[in-house]
Structures are given as structure tokens and as C-alpha cells.
Design a protein around this motif. Structure first.
Motif, PDB file in Angstrom:
ATOM      1  N   PRO A   6       4.805 -19.320 -38.126  1.00 43.33           N
ATOM      2  CA  PRO A   6       5.300 -20.392 -37.265  1.00 43.33           C
ATOM      3  C   PRO A   6       4.443 -21.659 -37.305  1.00 43.33           C
ATOM      4  O   PRO A   6       3.226 -21.589 -37.442  1.00 43.33           O
ATOM      5  N   HIS A  23      21.424 -26.002 -32.886  1.00 46.75           N
ATOM      6  CA  HIS A  23      21.438 -24.538 -33.021  1.00 46.75           C
ATOM      7  C   HIS A  23      22.111 -24.021 -31.762  1.00 46.75           C
ATOM      8  O   HIS A  23      21.477 -23.613 -30.800  1.00 46.75           O
ATOM      9  N   TYR A  77       6.994 -14.301 -41.017  1.00 47.65           N
ATOM     10  CA  TYR A  77       7.050 -15.760 -41.065  1.00 47.65           C
ATOM     11  C   TYR A  77       5.738 -16.333 -40.563  1.00 47.65           C
ATOM     12  O   TYR A  77       4.895 -15.598 -40.040  1.00 47.65           O
ATOM     13  N   ASN A 104       8.266 -10.358 -37.084  1.00 43.64           N
ATOM     14  CA  ASN A 104       8.941 -10.618 -35.804  1.00 43.64           C
ATOM     15  C   ASN A 104       8.519  -9.580 -34.764  1.00 43.64           C
ATOM     16  O   ASN A 104       8.384  -9.890 -33.580  1.00 43.64           O
ATOM     17  N   GLY A 124       5.075 -23.840 -43.503  1.00 43.29           N
ATOM     18  CA  GLY A 124       4.905 -23.025 -42.299  1.00 43.29           C
ATOM     19  C   GLY A 124       3.520 -23.248 -41.731  1.00 43.29           C
ATOM     20  O   GLY A 124       2.793 -24.130 -42.192  1.00 43.29           O
ATOM     21  N   GLU A 149      11.323 -18.968 -27.464  1.00 35.02           N
ATOM     22  CA  GLU A 149      12.530 -18.223 -27.087  1.00 35.02           C
ATOM     23  C   GLU A 149      12.186 -16.760 -26.788  1.00 35.02           C
ATOM     24  O   GLU A 149      12.759 -16.145 -25.898  1.00 35.02           O
ATOM     25  N   ASN A 174       8.642 -23.655 -31.265  1.00 33.91           N
ATOM     26  CA  ASN A 174       9.671 -23.565 -30.213  1.00 33.91           C
ATOM     27  C   ASN A 174      10.575 -22.347 -30.393  1.00 33.91           C
ATOM     28  O   ASN A 174      11.201 -21.887 -29.449  1.00 33.91           O
ATOM     29  N   ASP A 175      10.616 -21.767 -31.605  1.00 37.18           N
ATOM     30  CA  ASP A 175      11.321 -20.498 -31.806  1.00 37.18           C
ATOM     31  C   ASP A 175      10.626 -19.382 -31.039  1.00 37.18           C
ATOM     32  O   ASP A 175      11.261 -18.545 -30.408  1.00 37.18           O
ATOM     33  N   THR A 189       9.843 -22.819 -42.188  1.00 38.12           N
ATOM     34  CA  THR A 189      10.161 -21.575 -41.505  1.00 38.12           C
ATOM     35  C   THR A 189      10.294 -21.907 -40.009  1.00 38.12           C
ATOM     36  O   THR A 189      10.426 -23.079 -39.652  1.00 38.12           O
ATOM     37  N   GLY A 190      10.251 -20.920 -39.104  1.00 36.54           N
ATOM     38  CA  GLY A 190      10.403 -21.221 -37.679  1.00 36.54           C
ATOM     39  C   GLY A 190       9.246 -22.040 -37.127  1.00 36.54           C
ATOM     40  O   GLY A 190       8.096 -21.878 -37.553  1.00 36.54           O
ATOM     41  N   VAL A 233      16.051 -26.276 -44.094  1.00 35.46           N
ATOM     42  CA  VAL A 233      15.595 -24.972 -43.597  1.00 35.46           C
ATOM     43  C   VAL A 233      15.057 -24.161 -44.784  1.00 35.46           C
ATOM     44  O   VAL A 233      15.460 -24.386 -45.925  1.00 35.46           O
ATOM     45  N   THR A 265      17.844 -14.177 -42.260  1.00 38.51           N
ATOM     46  CA  THR A 265      16.400 -14.094 -41.971  1.00 38.51           C
ATOM     47  C   THR A 265      15.981 -12.633 -41.756  1.00 38.51           C
ATOM     48  O   THR A 265      14.896 -12.233 -42.163  1.00 38.51           O
TER      49      THR A 265
END
Ligand SMILES: NC(=O)c1ccc[n+]([C@@H]2O[C@H](COP(=O)([O-])OP(=O)(O)OC[C@H]3O[C@@H](n4cnc5c(N)ncnc54)[C@H](OP(=O)(O)O)[C@@H]3O)[C@@H](O)[C@H]2O)c1
Length: 315
Positions: free
Chosen positions: A182, A79, A180, A216, A209, A159, A155-156, A151-152, A115, A265
Motif C-alpha cells: 500500500p 469506485h 500488495y 490481505n 506501490g 476500508e 485509503n483502501d 496498487t492499493g 490501475v 485482485t
């Protein structure tokens, strides 16, 4: 009943997802071989029964990779906004190279990380298309498979934490309302172990997930709460993402593919998968904020489940 330990190759073992899977498989008693380019990037070399040095993008370095292996797992992918290597080189071709090596050695079961919504997203983003095409190849090969479409992962969320710490601001794609759930790499690893042990769980494509849902916007607010900072959250409108991708396409295909991924997304209200696992992202982020590494932060939420030992070779 045979007590032979199942032998699993983990490709992507130096990454967040593959590292978690390797840790759980080793912990649950599987024999594990890690594919890597640089041993120093493995979480812990003691968790590997064998380390195979090779480059997934270079098939001539993969000879013998899948010898004596029962199951292959791959989460290899990039990525990155760098121009090279491309998503086609890594997410597509490197994974196919591993799949070809598995086929050549008579491996019976392939587990691949795609994904979420890959087929729908494939029209928009080459990143999703690359992973979806690998998944389709595996599914039509006649080999047993499990395709996970997550899904994410946690580690997303890291960020967001890094952005808030370093820049004091989190920028959301779109209005931040997309939801989402995680997922921890260790929770995912436990599910991977389950599908290896239970033949009835094979030959499925599963969106997955974690145990809690967040928009978000809520995730960004949580990060500022953990850091004890006033929330400073900005939105990048979707039309800007669309224009940005158009501008990037002629000279940076990777960046174009990633921005299109973000656009999808942001446009999709529900980015959740089937809830697996029990680890909580808030506790994970608090551990990171207290200075733990990614691996320590995950593991501090509870060790992998040892109760499913021993492993046998049935199926
Ligand atoms: N993380 C998420 O939220 C998420 C969610 C859904 C799907 N996925 C999919 O899962 C993939 C892996 O995610 P991750 O979080 O584990 O990523 P990661 O931590 O960046 O790990 C990527 C893995 O791929 C390997 N790799 C990258 N470029 C390579 C190359 N040119 N040649 C050989 N190996 C290469 C890396 O090896 P090196 O250490 O040697 O670079 C590493 O083992 C993603 O790319 C994505 O497609 C991720």
C-alpha cells in the motif's frame, strides 16, 4: 536558468490521491490549479494558486481549464456500486475530456493514474479497461506522459479499519493470500513532483506501490491488532465473486465492473508495484484509529520533502 514556476493542473484534487499530489506540489513550490465541482471537498483551498470550477464529465464547463498550464495530472475516477454515472462516463470520458482540453491548450506533459495490471485486467473488468484505454490514448498522442499503475493506496486499508470498527468483521476476497504494498498519497505526490522536474523520467508506464508488502490476510490481522480486537476475518470464495458479477451484469454495470476488479485482485498472487516512498501503513492506521482524519493521518507520518526547491521551468 529560468526561475519561472511550473504550472500544474490537478484533476481529482478533491480525492485522496489528487489531494495528496496537490499538497506536495504546492509544498514544493509549483503553481497549482485545482479542478473541482465543490470547493469544500478540497483539503485546503490555501494550497491552490487557482481553483477552476468545472465538471470533468461536461466538456462545455472545461473551457480555459488548461490555459497557461505546463503539466496536467489526473486521478479522476469512481469506485461506486451506484448505477450512474458509469465507469465509462467518469474513468474513461471525464479523463479524456481533460486530455482533450490539455491538447487544445498545447500542454506538453500529461500524468495519469491508471490501475496495476490494467492491460491484463482490461479483459475481465470494464473499470480497468476504461482506465487502460485512457492511458493508451495519452501514450499514442505524441504528448510527453507518465502513466502510473498503482496498487492499493492507504485509503483502501482504511476500508478494512472501518469494517472492523463498525461490523467487527473483515471480509476478504478469495483466501487473502494476494500480496500488495500500500502507498501513501503523499509518497506518491513526491514521485509525481520528481517526474515533473526530471524530463528523463518521462514517457514510462510504471507499476508503483509503498515500502512494505502485506497479504490481505496480514493487513486484516494488523487492523484488528491496532484496534485491540480479536481477529474476525471471513473469506468470500472467488467462485462466489464470479457468480455475483454474472448476476449483477444485466442491471448494474458499475457493480459488475467492481466485482470483476475484486475477482482479478483475489486471483493474482502478486499485486505489488515498484516500491516508492517511506511512509508506513501501520502508523497511518494507528493515526486513523486515534481519531485523525485521512489527511491528518497521512501528514503525521512526515511532511513532504522540501529539499528539492526551487522549481525551474526547464524541460
Ligand atoms: N485509491 C486506490 O487505492 C487506487 C489504486 C489504484 C488506482 N486508483 C485509481 O485512482 C482513482 C482515484 O482514486 P482516489 O482514491 O483518489 O479516489 P477518490 O478519493 O474517490 O477521488 C476521486 C476523484 O474523482 C472525482 N470524481 C469522481 N466522480 C466524478 C464525476 N462524476 N465528475 C467529476 N469528478 C469526479 C472526485 O471528485 P468529487 O470530490 O467532486 O467527487 C475526486 O476528486 C480511482 O478511481 C482508481 O481508478 C486508486
Amino acid at each position: 536558468m529560468s526561475k519561472k514556476r511550473k504550472k500544474v493542473l490537478v484533476a481529482g484534487a478533491t480525492g485522496y490521491i489528487g489531494g495528496g499530489v496537490l499538497e506536495v506540489l504546492h509544498g514544493q513550490g509549483f503553481w497549482v490549479r485545482a479542478l473541482c465541482r465543490d470547493k469544500n471537498r478540497l483539503r485546503n483551498t490555501n494550497w491552490c494558486d487557482d481553483i477552476f470550477m468545472g465538471h470533468a464529465t461536461q466538456p462545455d464547463t472545461l473551457k480555459g481549464l488548461c490555459e497557461d498550464i505546463d503539466v496536467v495530472f489526473s486521478s479522476i475516477g469512481i469506485h461506486s456500486f451506484n448505477r450512474h454515472p458509469t465507469f465509462w462516463d467518469v474513468d474513461y470520458q471525464a479523463n479524456l475530456n481533460i486530455f482533450e482540453a490539455a491538447k487544445a491548450s498545447g500542454v506538453k506533459h500529461f500524468i495519469f493514474v491508471s490501475v496495476l495490471h490494467a492491460s491484463e485486467m482490461a479483459r475481465l473488468s470494464p473499470l480497468a479497461k476504461a482506465r487502460d484505454q485512457v492511458a493508451q490514448t495519452i501514450m499514442h498522442s505524441g504528448m510527453d506522459y507518465n502513466i502510473f499503475a498503482p496498487t492499493g493506496f492507504f485509503n483502501d486499508a482504511q476500508e478494512f479499519l472501518d469494517a472492523a470498527k463498525k461490523k467487527g468483521v473483515i471480509r476478504l476476497f478469495g483466501d487473502g493470500s494476494s500480496i500488495y504494498n500500500p502507498l501513501s498519497a503523499l509518497d506518491f505526490g513526491e514521485e509525481v513532483a520528481r517526474v515533473i522536474k526530471e524530463p528523463l523520467l518521462r514517457n514510462t508506464v510504471r507499476p508503483v506501490g509503498g515500502c512494505e508488502k502485506f497479504s490481505n490476510q496480514q493487513m486484516a490481522e494488523l487492523v484488528f491488532k491496532i484496534l485491540g480486537q480479536e481477529p474476525h476475518i471471513k473469506s468470500i470464495p472467488i467462485w462466489i465473486l464470479t457468480l455475483w458479477a454474472l448476476a449483477l451484469r444485466p442491471f448494474n454495470y458499475n457493480a459488475y465492473a467492481l466485482v470483476k476488479f475484486f475477482e482479478f485482485t483475489a486471483r493474482t498472487p502478486d499485486m505489488t508495484g515498484e516500491a516508492i516512498g517511506h511512509r508506513h501503513v501501520e502508523a497511518f492506521l494507528r493515526n486513523l484509529a486515534n481519531g485523525m482524519s485521512l489527511v491528518e493521518a497521512d501528514r503525521a507520518l512526515g511532511s513532504w520533502n522540501e529539499s528539492r526547491l526551487p522549481i525551474d521551468a526547464k524541460g
